[in-house]
Design a protein around this motif. Sequence first.
Motif, short mmCIF file in Angstrom:
data_model
loop_
_atom_site.label_atom_id
_atom_site.label_comp_id
_atom_site.label_asym_id
_atom_site.label_seq_id
_atom_site.Cartn_x
_atom_site.Cartn_y
_atom_site.Cartn_z
N THR A 58 0.83 -1.21 0.00
CA THR A 58 0.00 0.00 0.00
C THR A 58 0.87 1.25 0.00
N VAL A 99 2.58 1.68 -3.46
CA VAL A 99 1.62 2.15 -4.47
C VAL A 99 1.39 3.65 -4.32
N TRP A 157 2.45 6.39 -7.12
CA TRP A 157 1.43 7.27 -7.69
C TRP A 157 1.84 8.73 -7.54
N ILE A 197 -5.67 5.85 -4.01
CA ILE A 197 -5.25 4.76 -4.89
C ILE A 197 -4.55 3.67 -4.08
N ILE A 231 -7.23 1.69 -2.20
CA ILE A 231 -8.02 0.81 -3.08
C ILE A 231 -7.23 -0.44 -3.45
N LEU A 232 -6.00 -0.24 -3.93
CA LEU A 232 -5.20 -1.40 -4.36
C LEU A 232 -4.77 -2.25 -3.16
N ILE A 237 -7.75 -4.37 -2.29
CA ILE A 237 -7.91 -5.48 -3.23
C ILE A 237 -6.93 -6.60 -2.91
N LEU A 238 -5.68 -6.24 -2.60
CA LEU A 238 -4.69 -7.26 -2.23
C LEU A 238 -5.09 -7.98 -0.96
#
Length: 451
Positions: A192, A195, A199, A214, A217-218, A221-222
């Motif tokens: 996290t 990322v 970004w 972002i 969110i990612l 998901i992970l």
Amino acid sequence: MAKGKKKRRRAKNPNVVVENIYQLDGRVPLGRAIPYGLQHVLAMFVANLTPITIIAAAAVPTIDGKQLGYLIQNAMFIAGIATLLQLYPIWRIGSRLPIVMGVSFTFVTALSTIAANNGYPVMLGAVLAGGLLEGLLGLTVRRISHFIKPIVPAVVVCGIGLSLFTVGVRSFGGGYTEDYGSPKNLVVATFTLLVSLLWMALAKGTYRSLAILIGLILGYILSICLGMVDLSGIMDGGFISFPHFLIFVPEFKLGPILSIFVIFLVSATETIGDTSAMAIGGLGRPVKDEEVSGSLVVDGFASSLSSLFGCPPVTSFSQNVGLIAMTKVVNRFTIMTGAGILVIAGLFPPVGHFFASIPQPVLGGCTILMFGQILLAGMKMIADCGFTQKNITIASLALALAVGTTAASEADIWNHFPNIVQDIFKTNVVAVVFVVAMLLSYILPEKMGEN
């Protein structure tokens, strides 16, 4: 010619919209505002709910699961209402600054003790009375602020930043769980963080300011892929449910009221520091007296309102101050969309349950990136005060004593003090910073070290 000018003006409009995100006031399309507002909600959501679960666990009479669900729902709703008041004041209630409000961690130890020894209703009575007193104090802060030397809130902001480092690392490792520091937690948190950093490095324009969102969110998901998210109870409480008023009727005892009011003074110091950091870090200017006053009034009166919904006090959230210092997105309408999301989360339980399902390592990977921004904002404030011998002495001694006496748990000097002193200072870096800095600002001579 006129048509040509008209076309040129239209061509510039998108840039004006982009710039408005970095302005306190200005029109921003709803679709562009919501992601930035959502980012603020995600940054503080779990921290807004955790104090209630801790205090409820210590409460007498015992709070059952259904009542706790009502309290969590109310906490989201009240946080949204208090944030709206900060953004769009009513009379002198509000600062008109993009300050996000939430349930305060500062009161957890003292409120848990009162709830265990005197009962949850007595605890709520202390919050109600203490909030009213802080609100009334805020209305007179224009005079009070003249007694607080500029170096004091500057050092307090540094203290706030330092106190949040352990919070960020705790979340990074997984929070207060048995698997704290496990490889899975560290992988998710590190992913996290990376990322978010990538970004920030690669995105352009205003999209760079969405780095935290972002990353969240990612990272989420992970964590789903790794089986760290439980959505089985997302419909618990139904689809829609209005906030529950007076779940517990407040009761009043003088002793708890006095002890909580002292901690309200500490919370007020944090709010002054957050408001100052917001003005300097977000707007690039000194804070105004009326902004400090309005911020404190919301802090107090919204806390009293919170008690009527069965919840602990609310206060400004430093992690959101750090987020604004990092992104520079200060537009009130944009932050208002986040407040709206909090209110909606308080009305629709599935929304709240979804946000609450975000694993701690995901939050830690993002928040640890922001907390350093608060420390740097405080350092800038100290620099603006001037590196005189007096200011250097105040800052260095206040921070050294605050961090040292609250972190050295293996030889805790606060154990030898009365319980009320322990409740205020034992784990509260900001309280120690404020008291030491305030005393030194009056004790030390102005021309200290000069010949």
